[in-house]
Design a protein around this motif. Structure first.
Motif, mmCIF file in Angstrom:
data_model
loop_
_atom_site.group_PDB
_atom_site.id
_atom_site.type_symbol
_atom_site.label_atom_id
_atom_site.label_comp_id
_atom_site.label_asym_id
_atom_site.label_seq_id
_atom_site.Cartn_x
_atom_site.Cartn_y
_atom_site.Cartn_z
ATOM 1 N N LYS A 140 -2.415 7.364 10.065
ATOM 2 C CA LYS A 140 -3.071 7.339 8.640
ATOM 3 C C LYS A 140 -2.221 8.376 7.564
ATOM 4 N N SER A 147 -14.647 -1.073 -2.264
ATOM 5 C CA SER A 147 -13.260 -1.771 -2.455
ATOM 6 C C SER A 147 -13.511 -3.182 -1.290
ATOM 7 N N ALA A 156 -7.348 1.164 -2.867
ATOM 8 C CA ALA A 156 -7.718 1.533 -4.337
ATOM 9 C C ALA A 156 -8.002 3.147 -4.393
ATOM 10 N N PRO A 197 -7.754 -2.602 1.774
ATOM 11 C CA PRO A 197 -8.016 -1.640 0.650
ATOM 12 C C PRO A 197 -6.980 -0.379 0.217
ATOM 13 N N LYS A 217 -2.446 6.505 -3.797
ATOM 14 C CA LYS A 217 -1.565 6.833 -2.662
ATOM 15 C C LYS A 217 -0.724 5.574 -2.190
ATOM 16 N N GLY A 239 -12.852 -0.671 -5.855
ATOM 17 C CA GLY A 239 -14.128 0.116 -6.461
ATOM 18 C C GLY A 239 -14.188 1.636 -6.234
#
Ligand code: C5P
Length: 219
Positions: free
Chosen positions: A202, A80, A10, A8, A22, A74
């Motif tokens: 993250k 997504s 998106a 992912p 990002k 999405g």
């Protein structure tokens, strides 16, 4: 049985800034997206990578990660992942990893550990670290409880699943979740924990990006 990684990528990454979504922000000269996909492929345990990006960045993503299948994500992360699952066309007994583009420095050992646990029979696997801070519950600015830290884990990605388990969880899902294992838990599935790694941090804020840049300088 193939191992398919869904990435992912998106999200808009508003908290990071940087003037672009990002996953397309650069960390020491390479985008978070490129680093995340390269890491998955370098693990040697992933056969196919499917990347979900904002619809207006499909062509750019295909240039950045030519080895991946690139599809539009999405509105929410859950949307997504759902689109990635549809594009991947997994067989029920394939293994699926879901790995945030926002964790570009995840060591290959973490990827291999998750796949090893799936191959050993776990239906769903998350890498996780013990929590070092004490965690409080609050109501506004008033503390209402202290959670027993020994029972807490901070969960990372890639999270791994037998495809059937993840597909069933997404079919049953109503609403959104901040991680995929959460949907499996809601559907009554068992999720196994394996050791994560601090380098799988993250990237959410400019501070996180600065930490990641320092880590890149170290190696
Ligand atoms: O915002 P956050 O960092 O929690 O997002 C985690 C991952 O999910 C990021 O890699 C982000 O690009 C992705 N995402 C997505 N589709 C969205 C929102 C987030 O693929 N609509």
């Amino acid at each position: 049985m193939s191992v398919i990684a869904l990435v992912p990528a998106a999200g808009q990454g508003v908290r990071l800034g940087g003037g672009c979504p990002k996953a397309f922000v650069e960390l020491a000269g390479r985008t978070l997206l490129e680093r995340s996909v390269t890491g998955l492929l370098a693990s040697g345990v992933v056969d196919t990578v499917v990347v979900m990006v904002p619809a207006d960045l499909l062509a750019e993503a295909r240039r950045v990660v030519p080895g991946a299948l690139v599809v539009a994500g999405g509105a929410e992360r859950t949307d997504s992942v759902r689109r990635g699952l549809a594009a991947a066309g997994c067989a029920a007994d394939d293994l699926v990893l879901v790995h945030d583009a926002a964790r570009p420095l995840t060591p290959v050992t973490v990827v291999a550990r998750v796949v090893d646990a799936l191959r050993a029979g776990a239906p769903a696997v998350v890498p996780a670290l013990p929590v070092t801070d004490t965690v409080k519950q609050v109501d506004g600015d008033v503390v209402t409880g202290t959670v027993d830290r020994a029972q807490l884990r901070a969960v990372q990605t890639p999270q791994g699943f037998v495809a059937r388990v993840l597909l069933n969880a997404y079919t049953a899902a109503d609403g959104i979740a901040t991680d995929d294992a959460g949907l499996v838990e809601r559907a009554g599935g068992t999720v196994t924990v394996v050791p994560g790694d601090p380098r799988a941090l993250k990237i959410t804020t400019p501070f996180d990006l600065a930490v990641a840049e320092a880590l890149c300088r170290e190696v």
